[in-house]
Design a protein around this motif. Structure first.
Motif, PDB file in Angstrom:
ATOM      1  N   ALA A   1       0.826  -1.211   0.000  1.00 34.59           N
ATOM      2  CA  ALA A   1       0.000   0.000   0.000  1.00 34.59           C
ATOM      3  C   ALA A   1       0.860   1.260   0.000  1.00 34.59           C
ATOM      4  CB  ALA A   1      -0.927   0.016   1.209  1.00 34.59           C
ATOM      5  N   ASP A   2       2.106   1.151   0.448  1.00 36.24           N
ATOM      6  CA  ASP A   2       3.050   2.269   0.471  1.00 36.24           C
ATOM      7  C   ASP A   2       2.428   3.509   1.119  1.00 36.24           C
ATOM      8  OD1 ASP A   2       5.592   3.309   0.010  1.00 36.24           O
ATOM      9  OD2 ASP A   2       4.927   4.278  -1.846  1.00 36.24           O
ATOM     10  N   SER A   3       2.029   3.354   2.370  1.00 31.14           N
ATOM     11  CA  SER A   3       1.404   4.460   3.103  1.00 31.14           C
ATOM     12  C   SER A   3       2.414   5.569   3.373  1.00 31.14           C
ATOM     13  CB  SER A   3       0.825   3.958   4.427  1.00 31.14           C
ATOM     14  OG  SER A   3       1.863   3.612   5.313  1.00 31.14           O
ATOM     15  N   ILE A   4       1.909   6.734   3.718  1.00 31.13           N
ATOM     16  CA  ILE A   4       2.788   7.866   4.044  1.00 31.13           C
ATOM     17  C   ILE A   4       3.653   7.540   5.253  1.00 31.13           C
ATOM     18  CG2 ILE A   4       1.087   9.039   5.500  1.00 31.13           C
ATOM     19  CD1 ILE A   4       2.208  11.683   4.257  1.00 31.13           C
ATOM     20  N   TRP A   5       3.128   6.703   6.153  1.00 28.54           N
ATOM     21  CA  TRP A   5       3.899   6.274   7.329  1.00 28.54           C
ATOM     22  C   TRP A   5       5.125   5.470   6.892  1.00 28.54           C
ATOM     23  CZ3 TRP A   5       2.519   8.356  11.873  1.00 28.54           C
ATOM     24  CH2 TRP A   5       1.223   8.856  12.008  1.00 28.54           C
ATOM     25  N   ARG A   6       4.941   4.547   5.928  1.00 32.26           N
ATOM     26  CA  ARG A   6       6.067   3.734   5.430  1.00 32.26           C
ATOM     27  C   ARG A   6       7.069   4.588   4.661  1.00 32.26           C
ATOM     28  NH1 ARG A   6       6.156  -1.734   5.865  1.00 32.26           N
ATOM     29  NH2 ARG A   6       4.238  -2.614   6.654  1.00 32.26           N
ATOM     30  N   ARG A   7       6.578   5.549   3.889  1.00 33.20           N
ATOM     31  CA  ARG A   7       7.490   6.414   3.142  1.00 33.20           C
ATOM     32  C   ARG A   7       8.339   7.270   4.078  1.00 33.20           C
ATOM     33  NH1 ARG A   7       2.843   7.066  -0.269  1.00 33.20           N
ATOM     34  NH2 ARG A   7       2.394   9.045   0.757  1.00 33.20           N
ATOM     35  N   ASN A   8       7.746   7.737   5.192  1.00 32.81           N
ATOM     36  CA  ASN A   8       8.482   8.604   6.123  1.00 32.81           C
ATOM     37  C   ASN A   8       9.386   7.842   7.084  1.00 32.81           C
ATOM     38  OD1 ASN A   8       7.204  10.780   4.983  1.00 32.81           O
ATOM     39  ND2 ASN A   8       5.750  11.066   6.632  1.00 32.81           N
ATOM     40  N   LEU A   9       8.959   6.652   7.523  1.00 37.58           N
ATOM     41  CA  LEU A   9       9.667   5.945   8.592  1.00 37.58           C
ATOM     42  C   LEU A   9      10.544   4.789   8.106  1.00 37.58           C
ATOM     43  CD1 LEU A   9       6.772   5.964  11.206  1.00 37.58           C
ATOM     44  CD2 LEU A   9       8.715   7.521  11.055  1.00 37.58           C
ATOM     45  N   HIS A  10      10.373   4.307   6.871  1.00 33.97           N
ATOM     46  CA  HIS A  10      11.203   3.273   6.255  1.00 33.97           C
ATOM     47  C   HIS A  10      11.395   2.040   7.138  1.00 33.97           C
ATOM     48  CE1 HIS A  10      12.118   6.391   3.357  1.00 33.97           C
ATOM     49  NE2 HIS A  10      12.522   7.183   4.351  1.00 33.97           N
ATOM     50  N   PRO A  11      10.333   1.340   7.509  1.00 37.44           N
ATOM     51  CA  PRO A  11      10.498   0.143   8.348  1.00 37.44           C
ATOM     52  C   PRO A  11      10.983  -1.052   7.527  1.00 37.44           C
ATOM     53  CG  PRO A  11       8.213   0.382   7.752  1.00 37.44           C
ATOM     54  CD  PRO A  11       8.918   1.586   7.189  1.00 37.44           C
ATOM     55  N   ARG A  12      11.585  -2.008   8.218  1.00 41.35           N
ATOM     56  CA  ARG A  12      11.990  -3.277   7.611  1.00 41.35           C
ATOM     57  C   ARG A  12      11.399  -4.392   8.444  1.00 41.35           C
ATOM     58  NH1 ARG A  12      18.063  -1.448   7.184  1.00 41.35           N
ATOM     59  NH2 ARG A  12      17.862  -0.043   5.424  1.00 41.35           N
ATOM     60  N   GLY A  13      10.429  -5.081   7.918  1.00 43.39           N
ATOM     61  CA  GLY A  13       9.772  -6.138   8.677  1.00 43.39           C
ATOM     62  C   GLY A  13       8.970  -5.552   9.832  1.00 43.39           C
ATOM     63  N   PHE A  14       9.047  -6.222  10.998  1.00 39.75           N
ATOM     64  CA  PHE A  14       8.342  -5.690  12.169  1.00 39.75           C
ATOM     65  C   PHE A  14       9.118  -4.503  12.726  1.00 39.75           C
ATOM     66  CE2 PHE A  14       7.767  -5.191  16.698  1.00 39.75           C
ATOM     67  CZ  PHE A  14       6.397  -5.133  16.796  1.00 39.75           C
ATOM     68  N   SER A  15       8.374  -3.485  13.116  1.00 37.58           N
ATOM     69  CA  SER A  15       8.996  -2.308  13.709  1.00 37.58           C
ATOM     70  C   SER A  15       7.952  -1.554  14.520  1.00 37.58           C
ATOM     71  CB  SER A  15       9.562  -1.403  12.616  1.00 37.58           C
ATOM     72  OG  SER A  15      10.162  -0.262  13.186  1.00 37.58           O
TER      73      SER A  15
END
Length: 177
Positions: free
Chosen positions: A119-133
């Motif tokens: 889904a590439d949410s704004i949260w993922r774009r800003n925080l760049h998680p890898r797996g569980f975080s």
């Protein structure tokens, strides 16, 4: 010598009158006038138990529905990322957060869940998680803590309580309430 005498006299005078006088008479002690007391309300029905106010609970929101700007200076987002909703670490963290929802709500925390990398949410774009975080963001919008493993709500609460903005809130809490 004069100083010692002066200190002795001051200490003696601070003790008050001597104890040789008899206790005051019961009739001489002023009492409140029972006519001035407010009347006691008598209810004809049986008293009902007051309903305690409902304890606030932390909100659990989907990352696709909210943006980081929605929480600046209002709430502390706790963002939980996973690659799938079935991730064991995600399930463990979600269970812990649900059990401690009242403690999180008391600290103005809101839980943002993101389990869809596609889904590439704004949260993922800003925080760049890898797996569980797990990411804790303060009310000013700054990232305060990142964890690659599940974290107990008690530890999260302690971490929030150490934040400078939270310390200010706690300090003002007793004055404003």
């Amino acid at each position: 010598m004069k100083l010692k005498f002066l200190l002795f006299v001051m200490a003696l005078s601070a003790m008050g009158p001597g104890r040789d006088a008899p206790p005051p008479d019961a009739d001489s002690v002023p009492r409140s006038n029972p006519a001035r007391l407010p009347p006691i309300a008598q209810s004809s029905t049986e008293p009902t138990d007051p309903v305690p106010p409902a304890a606030p609970e932390a909100s659990f929101l989907d990352a696709a529905d909210v943006a980081p700007e929605d929480f600046v200076w209002k709430q502390r987002p706790i963002v939980v990322f996973a690659d799938t909703p079935g991730d064991p670490a995600f399930v463990e963290q979600l269970d812990a957060l649900q059990r401690g929802a009242v403690a999180l709500a008391a600290r103005d925390a809101v839980v943002i869940l993101d389990t869809d990398p596609s889904a590439d949410s704004i949260w993922r774009r800003n925080l760049h998680p890898r797996g569980f975080s797990l990411v804790l963001i303060d009310k000013d919008g700054q990232i305060k803590i990142r964890r690659p493993s599940p974290w107990d709500v008690r530890e999260i609460g302690r971490a929030i309580d150490r934040l400078p903005l939270r310390r200010q809130e706690i300090g003002r809490g007793s004055v404003l309430r």
